[in-house]
Design a protein around this motif. Sequence first.
Motif, mmCIF file in Angstrom:
data_model
loop_
_atom_site.group_PDB
_atom_site.id
_atom_site.type_symbol
_atom_site.label_atom_id
_atom_site.label_comp_id
_atom_site.label_asym_id
_atom_site.label_seq_id
_atom_site.Cartn_x
_atom_site.Cartn_y
_atom_site.Cartn_z
ATOM 1 N N TYR A 166 0.707 -1.209 0.006
ATOM 2 C CA TYR A 166 0.053 -0.100 0.073
ATOM 3 C C TYR A 166 0.810 1.414 0.147
ATOM 4 O O TYR A 166 1.813 1.475 0.985
ATOM 5 N N GLY A 180 -1.735 -0.876 -4.169
ATOM 6 C CA GLY A 180 -2.749 -0.108 -3.703
ATOM 7 C C GLY A 180 -2.122 1.120 -3.709
ATOM 8 O O GLY A 180 -1.280 1.531 -2.751
ATOM 9 N N THR A 215 -0.683 3.475 -5.033
ATOM 10 C CA THR A 215 0.841 3.736 -5.130
ATOM 11 C C THR A 215 1.145 4.084 -6.597
ATOM 12 O O THR A 215 0.572 4.685 -7.385
ATOM 13 N N SER A 216 2.642 4.227 -7.091
ATOM 14 C CA SER A 216 3.055 4.638 -8.083
ATOM 15 C C SER A 216 4.498 4.054 -8.367
ATOM 16 O O SER A 216 5.001 3.226 -7.631
ATOM 17 N N VAL A 251 -3.802 -3.652 -9.816
ATOM 18 C CA VAL A 251 -3.392 -2.342 -9.434
ATOM 19 C C VAL A 251 -4.701 -1.868 -9.058
ATOM 20 O O VAL A 251 -5.809 -1.779 -9.690
ATOM 21 N N HIS A 256 -6.950 1.644 -7.113
ATOM 22 C CA HIS A 256 -6.728 3.140 -6.765
ATOM 23 C C HIS A 256 -8.056 3.941 -6.600
ATOM 24 O O HIS A 256 -9.094 3.214 -7.096
ATOM 25 N N TYR A 290 -5.036 9.210 -9.217
ATOM 26 C CA TYR A 290 -5.245 7.584 -9.717
ATOM 27 C C TYR A 290 -4.519 7.521 -11.310
ATOM 28 O O TYR A 290 -4.433 6.304 -11.702
ATOM 29 N N ASN A 338 -1.614 7.697 -11.789
ATOM 30 C CA ASN A 338 -0.284 6.829 -11.075
ATOM 31 C C ASN A 338 -0.801 5.485 -11.316
ATOM 32 O O ASN A 338 0.079 4.546 -11.706
ATOM 33 N N GLY A 339 -1.915 4.885 -10.714
ATOM 34 C CA GLY A 339 -2.427 3.511 -10.886
ATOM 35 C C GLY A 339 -2.504 3.260 -12.369
ATOM 36 O O GLY A 339 -2.326 2.025 -12.934
ATOM 37 N N GLU A 340 -2.976 3.887 -13.122
ATOM 38 C CA GLU A 340 -3.240 3.807 -14.596
ATOM 39 C C GLU A 340 -2.012 3.681 -15.338
ATOM 40 O O GLU A 340 -1.834 2.584 -16.046
ATOM 41 N N LEU A 384 -6.596 -3.519 -13.380
ATOM 42 C CA LEU A 384 -6.797 -2.224 -12.780
ATOM 43 C C LEU A 384 -8.312 -2.042 -12.343
ATOM 44 O O LEU A 384 -9.271 -2.391 -12.809
ATOM 45 N N LEU A 389 -10.608 0.599 -10.088
ATOM 46 C CA LEU A 389 -10.576 2.173 -9.436
ATOM 47 C C LEU A 389 -12.212 2.166 -9.042
ATOM 48 O O LEU A 389 -12.947 1.597 -9.272
#
Length: 274
Positions: A94, A118, A120-121, A211, A213, A222, A224-226, A237, A239
């Motif tokens: 996380y 979760g 994150t980047s 992933v 977010h 978000y 960053n998650g993408e 993914l 969201l």
Amino acid sequence: MPFVERSDARLYYEVRGQGSPLLLIMGVGGNIRWWGTGFLRRLAEKHTVIAFDNRGAGQSEADPKTGWTLEQMADDARAVLAAAGVERAHVLGYSMGGMIAQELALRHPEAVASLVLGATSCGGPQMIQSDDIKREMRSRPAELAARAAWYMRLFFPEAFRAKNEAYLHSAFHLLLREDMPEAVYQAQLDAVDRWQGSWDRLPRLSCPALVMHGLEDRVLPYVNGERLAHRLAGSRLKLYAGCGHGFAMQAGGAVLRDVLAFLDTGGDGALGAG
């Protein structure tokens, strides 16, 4: 109480449950207690859950003056797995813990069956985070009540805070009773800042990845998650509408279902004790 002795750190960890191993890696400012007893209990119904305090956090010990790196912290995570007698595990990270999880998978791919990342980047120059948030992250209030309110503003959208203010105040007051020293908190942020990131290396990873977010995440938007999902071949993914950086607290039931469903199908390979 089990500890892992490293050359420059003493790491506290806990193991509970039975089933395929699952390693949990917490983010900046947190410790084992931040996962929540209900979340840990539900995961442990199907998995052997290994959770630990990052260096300097909770019951773990390390000198923040030495200057930590996420690479060191990834090796810490690998040492915890070894101490728990686990050769290969699913890994859920996380926020900063998601960055450590990526580094763990890149440095020790044989130890990682799948990744759950979760809020994150990928870090480095590809990480999206506003300068205002960076400054805010560096300025935690010292007083307990003010610090609890500060976390609430960072982690949750206004509408959620308004509906759950009493609960959130109570939760954060409990979590912050055993808060980490400020020097440790700043050392964790320093480790994130000096990390060169994983962007160029992510395509090397072949393990399944989920992933996750919140669409209203202020700390790490978000996108960053993408970006992570784009760079991880075959990743999924998820969201969460209306959720901020603390998406797992806001949408706890859905998040738990999504994690367990992924773990049921996401690990392609033998898991278990060494």
